[in-house]
Design a protein around this motif. Structure first.
Motif, mmCIF file in Angstrom:
data_model
loop_
_atom_site.group_PDB
_atom_site.id
_atom_site.type_symbol
_atom_site.label_atom_id
_atom_site.label_comp_id
_atom_site.label_asym_id
_atom_site.label_seq_id
_atom_site.Cartn_x
_atom_site.Cartn_y
_atom_site.Cartn_z
ATOM 1 N N SER A 76 0.601 -1.133 0.199
ATOM 2 C CA SER A 76 0.126 0.140 0.041
ATOM 3 C C SER A 76 0.798 1.412 0.086
ATOM 4 C CB SER A 76 -1.191 -0.066 1.517
ATOM 5 O OG SER A 76 -1.559 1.067 1.416
ATOM 6 N N LEU A 77 0.800 2.492 -0.892
ATOM 7 C CA LEU A 77 1.349 3.554 -0.765
ATOM 8 C C LEU A 77 0.724 4.727 -0.290
ATOM 9 C CD1 LEU A 77 2.535 3.573 -4.545
ATOM 10 C CD2 LEU A 77 3.549 2.267 -2.624
ATOM 11 N N GLY A 78 1.244 5.689 0.296
ATOM 12 C CA GLY A 78 0.353 6.794 1.311
ATOM 13 C C GLY A 78 1.036 8.091 0.418
ATOM 14 N N GLY A 79 1.964 9.097 0.639
ATOM 15 C CA GLY A 79 1.703 10.315 0.035
ATOM 16 C C GLY A 79 2.950 10.432 -0.684
ATOM 17 N N GLY A 80 3.222 11.826 -1.239
ATOM 18 C CA GLY A 80 4.666 11.558 -2.579
ATOM 19 C C GLY A 80 4.434 12.918 -2.949
ATOM 20 N N SER A 81 5.558 13.284 -3.295
ATOM 21 C CA SER A 81 5.953 14.550 -4.051
ATOM 22 C C SER A 81 6.219 14.133 -5.402
ATOM 23 C CB SER A 81 6.431 15.307 -3.538
ATOM 24 O OG SER A 81 7.770 14.663 -3.213
ATOM 25 N N VAL A 82 5.907 15.012 -6.606
ATOM 26 C CA VAL A 82 6.427 15.142 -7.406
ATOM 27 C C VAL A 82 7.186 16.182 -8.731
ATOM 28 C CG1 VAL A 82 5.695 13.884 -9.637
ATOM 29 C CG2 VAL A 82 5.050 12.512 -8.414
ATOM 30 N N ASN A 83 8.036 16.633 -8.800
ATOM 31 C CA ASN A 83 8.303 17.652 -9.386
ATOM 32 C C ASN A 83 7.855 16.926 -11.623
ATOM 33 O OD1 ASN A 83 9.310 18.929 -11.947
ATOM 34 N ND2 ASN A 83 10.795 19.467 -10.913
ATOM 35 N N THR A 84 6.988 17.542 -12.355
ATOM 36 C CA THR A 84 6.693 17.137 -13.075
ATOM 37 C C THR A 84 7.201 17.439 -14.657
ATOM 38 O OG1 THR A 84 4.740 19.496 -13.502
ATOM 39 C CG2 THR A 84 4.399 17.062 -12.433
#
Length: 464
Positions: free
Chosen positions: A373-381
């Motif tokens: 199960s994955l939680g939150g994250g951040s991405v540089n599009t």
């Protein structure tokens, strides 16, 4: 909601300074929310949002304005004020616009319309979830349960004569459990939702979802820390698709592609992923959390194949993106409310089924991480670089799922991760979430079958 002649007058006023397209979005939304913490009801909110937004375009430039004052004078004043911001002049003059109502088919039947009379029954449902989660294990020290619903009536009209109306009904249940073991605390979450009425809750296995959240919390609070290094990672089906959604999906939206700020820009026809990967965004799935009959520009939603057998096939394109890129729109213009201009957004995004079973994928992995199960994250599009926390993880040893581990994060680049997918399962499932971007927060489905990434950077507290 507003008489068509008033909308026609607005659209005509909006084009008086040389704009070449104008669009009106009228919204009347009712919201209901109940919350329970530790078995005690602590939230009971309801509300109504009613307003109108107008967008004016001239070539690749657009202006957006909105108001909740629906008097005739206010609407004309809003249109004229927005029109003053149109650049370049052009050919101002008198425009005659005739709106043509379009009936749209409803693909998402609603059996039980949410209303205030169901409050007692919903509180009973929340109490069932609280009891199931809190009784799962003595280490469960807190529960938080919520039920939300909304009914959004929209009217969309534009200077091309389009006039359409639609009603969207959403229902969701959120279950959070916290386990405590000495000084350590871990949480588990489940948040099933649908484009549906109260029948969704009546058909939901509430106890199973509550125990699922509690199991994650109790398992992780007793787990040791994950190793770090470059490892094979098996990502479970369902909401595991959030990694593709965040790390790749946003890079396929025309909001990024049209400005050349996506790693996927100008790559149509190129191999951008493993040949095992076919990725789709489908806004037509019946009663799915991210579905719509029409998008927020009035166009029917559709099934958009983004990547087929690893080859980039298309993007998600709204009206402005269509102008900028010179290609047709894909029914992907979405917005949170009348306070936002529409932008290209995802609906139900998923990796399609492959040929392997989940058991084959695990058995063929000698050593690695199983991200259940994955939680939150951040991405540089612009670079597709991502960093995701794993909510529930286990080691894989000798082809078998072994001990649980906590504190794992998945780090990498979306486009490289797509190329490193070497096994795709046949058990596609979807999870529900809220996606935040330039046009607000929207309900979306993230989905995939179980997949294996041959190598990915895993951040943990132990050495490899």
């Amino acid at each position: 909601m507003i008489h068509p002649t008033q909308i026609q007058d607005m659209l005509q006023a909006a084009l008086e300074t040389g704009g070449d397209f104008a669009e009106v979005f009228v919204e009347d939304r009712t919201n209901g929310q109940l919350g329970m913490t530790g078995g005690v009801v602590d939230t009971a909110l309801s509300g109504r949002d009613f307003g109108i937004g107008i967008r004016i375009m001239k070539e690749h430039f657009s202006v957006y304005a909105y108001t909740s004052d629906l008097s005739e004078q206010s609407l004309i004043r809003l249109a004229k004020s927005a029109a003053k911001a149109i650049r370049g002049g052009g050919a101002p003059g008198t425009h005659t616009i005739t709106l043509h109502p379009h009936a749209i088919p409803n693909h998402h039947p609603i059996a039980i319309i949410p209303d205030g009379s169901q409050k007692r029954a919903k509180i009973d449902m929340m109490r069932r979830a609280h009891e199931a989660a809190s009784q799962y294990d003595p280490s469960i020290t807190q529960t938080s349960i919520g039920i939300s619903n909304s009914i959004q009536n929209v009217l969309i009209a534009n200077s091309n004569g389009l006039l359409v109306e639609d009603t969207r009904t959403y229902t969701r249940m959120r279950i959070s459990a916290i386990a405590t073991d000495g000084e350590h605390r871990q949480s588990g979450f489940r948040g099933p939702g649908a484009y549906a009425g109260t029948e969704f809750l009546e058909n939901l296995n509430i106890e199973e979802n509550a125990r699922h959240a509690a199991r994650i919390a109790t398992t992780m609070v007793k787990a040791g820390y994950a190793p770090s290094g470059r490892l094979p990672v098996v990502i479970e089906n369902g909401f595991g698709g959030v990694l593709f959604h965040e790390a790749c999906g946003h890079g396929l939206e025309s909001t990024a592609v049209a400005h050349g700020t996506s790693v996927f820009a100008n790559k149509i026809g190129q191999q951008v992923a493993s040949p095992l990967v076919t990725a789709i965004d489908d806004g037509t799935i019946q009663n799915a959390w991210g579905s719509l009959n029409i998008d927020d520009e009035g166009a029917p939603t559709q099934r958009n194949v983004l990547i087929e057998n690893g080859i980039l096939k298309g993007y998600l394109i709204d009206r402005m993106g269509s102008r900028q890129m010179g290609v047709p729109a894909t029914g992907s213009g979405r917005r949170q409310s009348y306070k936002f201009a529409p932008a290209s957004r995802m609906n139900n995004t998923f990796i399609a089924n492959g040929d392997s079973t989940r058991e084959e994928i695990i058995a063929n992995t000698e050593y690695g991480i199983y991200a259940k199960s994955l939680g939150g994250g951040s991405v540089n599009t612009s670079t597709s670089e991502f960093n995701f926390a794993v909510e529930e993880a286990y080691m894989i040893r000798n082809g078998k799922i072994a001990e649980p581990v906590k504190g794992a994060t998945l780090i990498g680049k979306g486009i490289e991760t797509l190329q490193n997918i070497d096994m795709v399962g046949n058990n596609l499932d979807h999870g529900q979430g809220m996606c935040g971007s330039v046009s607000g927060s929207l309900p979306v489905n993230c989905g995939q079958p179980t997949i294996r990434v041959s190598e990915m950077t895993v951040g943990g507290r132990k050495g490899e």
